[in-house]
Design a protein around this motif. Structure first.
Motif, PDB file in Angstrom:
ATOM      1  N   ASP A  48       1.002   9.121  -2.123  1.00  0.00           N
ATOM      2  CA  ASP A  48       1.488   7.858  -1.561  1.00  0.00           C
ATOM      3  C   ASP A  48       0.317   6.895  -1.295  1.00  0.00           C
ATOM      4  O   ASP A  48       0.437   5.686  -1.481  1.00  0.00           O
ATOM      5  CB  ASP A  48       2.342   8.078  -0.304  1.00  0.00           C
ATOM      6  CG  ASP A  48       1.591   8.834   0.776  1.00  0.00           C
ATOM      7  OD1 ASP A  48       0.628   9.554   0.434  1.00  0.00           O
ATOM      8  OD2 ASP A  48       1.947   8.702   1.957  1.00  0.00           O
ATOM      9  N   ALA A  49      -0.836   7.467  -0.920  1.00  0.00           N
ATOM     10  CA  ALA A  49      -2.014   6.613  -0.692  1.00  0.00           C
ATOM     11  C   ALA A  49      -2.491   6.022  -2.022  1.00  0.00           C
ATOM     12  O   ALA A  49      -2.848   4.846  -2.103  1.00  0.00           O
ATOM     13  CB  ALA A  49      -3.129   7.427  -0.047  1.00  0.00           C
TER      14      ALA A  49
ATOM     15  N   LEU B 237     -12.334   4.699   1.607  1.00  0.00           N
ATOM     16  CA  LEU B 237     -11.152   5.504   1.908  1.00  0.00           C
ATOM     17  C   LEU B 237     -11.171   6.824   1.133  1.00  0.00           C
ATOM     18  O   LEU B 237     -10.780   7.870   1.645  1.00  0.00           O
ATOM     19  CB  LEU B 237      -9.869   4.729   1.558  1.00  0.00           C
ATOM     20  CG  LEU B 237      -9.581   3.495   2.418  1.00  0.00           C
ATOM     21  CD1 LEU B 237      -8.379   2.742   1.882  1.00  0.00           C
ATOM     22  CD2 LEU B 237      -9.332   3.899   3.873  1.00  0.00           C
ATOM     23  N   ASN B 238     -11.662   6.770  -0.103  1.00  0.00           N
ATOM     24  CA  ASN B 238     -11.691   7.957  -0.952  1.00  0.00           C
ATOM     25  C   ASN B 238     -12.782   8.940  -0.566  1.00  0.00           C
ATOM     26  O   ASN B 238     -12.692  10.114  -0.895  1.00  0.00           O
ATOM     27  CB  ASN B 238     -11.935   7.540  -2.413  1.00  0.00           C
ATOM     28  CG  ASN B 238     -10.643   7.544  -3.187  1.00  0.00           C
ATOM     29  OD1 ASN B 238      -9.869   8.485  -3.084  1.00  0.00           O
ATOM     30  ND2 ASN B 238     -10.411   6.497  -3.947  1.00  0.00           N
ATOM     31  N   TYR B 239     -13.808   8.439   0.101  1.00  0.00           N
ATOM     32  CA  TYR B 239     -14.998   9.232   0.390  1.00  0.00           C
ATOM     33  C   TYR B 239     -14.634  10.556   1.068  1.00  0.00           C
ATOM     34  O   TYR B 239     -15.096  11.626   0.702  1.00  0.00           O
ATOM     35  CB  TYR B 239     -15.966   8.425   1.257  1.00  0.00           C
ATOM     36  CG  TYR B 239     -17.339   9.032   1.290  1.00  0.00           C
ATOM     37  CD1 TYR B 239     -18.200   8.881   0.201  1.00  0.00           C
ATOM     38  CD2 TYR B 239     -17.767   9.779   2.380  1.00  0.00           C
ATOM     39  CE1 TYR B 239     -19.458   9.461   0.208  1.00  0.00           C
ATOM     40  CE2 TYR B 239     -19.019  10.357   2.387  1.00  0.00           C
ATOM     41  CZ  TYR B 239     -19.861  10.194   1.318  1.00  0.00           C
ATOM     42  OH  TYR B 239     -21.106  10.770   1.313  1.00  0.00           O
TER      43      TYR B 239
ATOM     44  N   GLN C  99      -0.235   3.215  -2.944  1.00  0.00           N
ATOM     45  CA  GLN C  99      -0.476   2.047  -2.090  1.00  0.00           C
ATOM     46  C   GLN C  99      -1.732   1.302  -2.548  1.00  0.00           C
ATOM     47  O   GLN C  99      -1.761   0.074  -2.560  1.00  0.00           O
ATOM     48  CB  GLN C  99      -0.609   2.492  -0.641  1.00  0.00           C
ATOM     49  CG  GLN C  99      -0.208   1.387   0.313  1.00  0.00           C
ATOM     50  CD  GLN C  99      -0.201   1.866   1.755  1.00  0.00           C
ATOM     51  OE1 GLN C  99      -0.148   3.074   2.025  1.00  0.00           O
ATOM     52  NE2 GLN C  99      -0.237   0.929   2.678  1.00  0.00           N
ATOM     53  N   LEU C 100      -2.735   2.068  -2.949  1.00  0.00           N
ATOM     54  CA  LEU C 100      -3.983   1.442  -3.429  1.00  0.00           C
ATOM     55  C   LEU C 100      -3.724   0.654  -4.716  1.00  0.00           C
ATOM     56  O   LEU C 100      -4.295  -0.427  -4.922  1.00  0.00           O
ATOM     57  CB  LEU C 100      -5.061   2.503  -3.644  1.00  0.00           C
ATOM     58  CG  LEU C 100      -5.733   2.981  -2.354  1.00  0.00           C
ATOM     59  CD1 LEU C 100      -6.525   4.257  -2.587  1.00  0.00           C
ATOM     60  CD2 LEU C 100      -6.650   1.891  -1.782  1.00  0.00           C
ATOM     61  N   ILE C 101      -2.863   1.196  -5.578  1.00  0.00           N
ATOM     62  CA  ILE C 101      -2.533   0.478  -6.827  1.00  0.00           C
ATOM     63  C   ILE C 101      -1.815  -0.836  -6.489  1.00  0.00           C
ATOM     64  O   ILE C 101      -2.103  -1.887  -7.066  1.00  0.00           O
ATOM     65  CB  ILE C 101      -1.704   1.372  -7.777  1.00  0.00           C
ATOM     66  CG1 ILE C 101      -2.593   2.530  -8.272  1.00  0.00           C
ATOM     67  CG2 ILE C 101      -1.141   0.583  -8.951  1.00  0.00           C
ATOM     68  CD1 ILE C 101      -1.864   3.640  -8.998  1.00  0.00           C
ATOM     69  N   GLU C 102      -0.919  -0.774  -5.522  1.00  0.00           N
ATOM     70  CA  GLU C 102      -0.206  -1.994  -5.096  1.00  0.00           C
ATOM     71  C   GLU C 102      -1.189  -3.011  -4.513  1.00  0.00           C
ATOM     72  O   GLU C 102      -1.094  -4.216  -4.770  1.00  0.00           O
ATOM     73  CB  GLU C 102       0.875  -1.665  -4.046  1.00  0.00           C
ATOM     74  CG  GLU C 102       2.073  -0.926  -4.607  1.00  0.00           C
ATOM     75  CD  GLU C 102       2.673  -1.606  -5.836  1.00  0.00           C
ATOM     76  OE1 GLU C 102       2.909  -2.826  -5.787  1.00  0.00           O
ATOM     77  OE2 GLU C 102       2.877  -0.909  -6.851  1.00  0.00           O
TER      78      GLU C 102
ATOM     79  N   MET D  72      -6.869   3.774 -13.881  1.00  0.00           N
ATOM     80  CA  MET D  72      -5.634   4.334 -13.287  1.00  0.00           C
ATOM     81  C   MET D  72      -5.581   4.097 -11.771  1.00  0.00           C
ATOM     82  O   MET D  72      -4.526   3.899 -11.198  1.00  0.00           O
ATOM     83  CB  MET D  72      -5.592   5.853 -13.517  1.00  0.00           C
ATOM     84  CG  MET D  72      -5.412   6.244 -14.955  1.00  0.00           C
ATOM     85  SD  MET D  72      -3.705   6.136 -15.422  1.00  0.00           S
ATOM     86  CE  MET D  72      -3.097   7.640 -14.686  1.00  0.00           C
ATOM     87  N   SER D  73      -6.754   4.119 -11.131  1.00  0.00           N
ATOM     88  CA  SER D  73      -6.821   3.948  -9.680  1.00  0.00           C
ATOM     89  C   SER D  73      -6.435   2.534  -9.245  1.00  0.00           C
ATOM     90  O   SER D  73      -6.108   2.292  -8.096  1.00  0.00           O
ATOM     91  CB  SER D  73      -8.256   4.222  -9.207  1.00  0.00           C
ATOM     92  OG  SER D  73      -9.157   3.327  -9.853  1.00  0.00           O
TER      93      SER D  73
END
Ligand code: 0O2
Length: 203
Positions: A174-175, A162-164, A178-181, A118-119
């Motif tokens: 929204d982040a 970034l997730n840390y 953006q990561l999926i894109e 999913m991420s």
């Protein structure tokens, strides 16, 4: 207490041995391919032992009994190898190679390239058992081999950083989007690189 510590230290030893085996197996493959074909599918490789923190979190998440037998049976990624390739075809070429080896048994395939998380995460995970030959016995030790392209690896390692900051909390929607894109953009790069290679090879 010292006995408990010594017991658990002994518990990790086979996994360290398995990592040495796998590292040497893939270094040999790399060398052989470079010598025979002038090209190796392995761009680079990294081995890691699961950190105690990550292991404890997984034990708690999966509600595993704190016995060595339960941890050994339930957690298969204590030893991990990550192989990074230039092209997506190389990921599957390496999988085929591993399938043919007699010293590595594939227990489970998790193909997050065909079926991304999913991420947006993409990678091929092979849960394997690798042979470790000792002076008086042969062990089959579990390990996880992650194989992915440089583009997938760049996405995964950057997303992890970034997730840390958000561990235990939810990363803003929204982040996430953006990561999926960005994951889609990295897939496009992989496809185009493969296309370019095929074109150049056919010339
Ligand atoms: P570590 O120790 O920090 O490297 P399972 O064993 O099948 O019940 P698990 O282990 O969650 O469950 O399986 P999964 O999701 O197939 O593999 C987990 C590993 O894949 C992670 O290791 C990461 O290395 C990677 N991974 C999975 N999803 C993502 C993601 O969304 N982003 C990034 N960057 N990596 C991901 P751990 O669990 O962090 O352990």
């Amino acid at each position: 207490m010292q006995k408990v510590i010594d017991n658990w230290r002994g518990f990790f030893l086979p996994y360290q041995m398995a990592l040495h085996e796998l590292e040497s197996d893939f270094k040999i493959i790399d060398l052989a391919w470079k010598t025979q074909h002038g090209y190796s599918p392995i761009e680079h490789m990294k081995t890691r032992m699961k950190t105690i923190k990550s292991l404890v979190e997984k034990i708690q998440k999966k509600e595993i009994h704190l016995t060595q037998e339960a941890v050994r049976n339930e957690i298969r990624d204590i030893a991990g190898v990550r192989i990074v390739t230039s092209f997506i075809e190389d990921v599957y070429m390496l999988k085929e190679h591993i399938e043919q080896r007699e010293d590595i048994r594939i227990i489970r395939v998790k193909d997050y390239i065909q079926d991304p998380k999913m991420s947006g995460y993409k990678s091929l995970h092979l849960i394997v058992e690798t042979q470790v030959i000792l002076s008086n016995e042969i062990l089959w030790v579990p390990a996880e081999i992650q194989i992915r392209t440089s583009a997938m690896d760049f996405w995964a390692s950057t997303e992890h950083k970034l997730n840390y900051k958000y561990q235990g909390e939810t990363i803003p929607e929204d982040a996430k989007k953006q990561l999926i894109e960005l994951a889609k953009a990295s897939s496009l790069m992989d496809k185009e690189m493969s296309r370019l290679r095929a074109k150049l090879l056919s010339n």
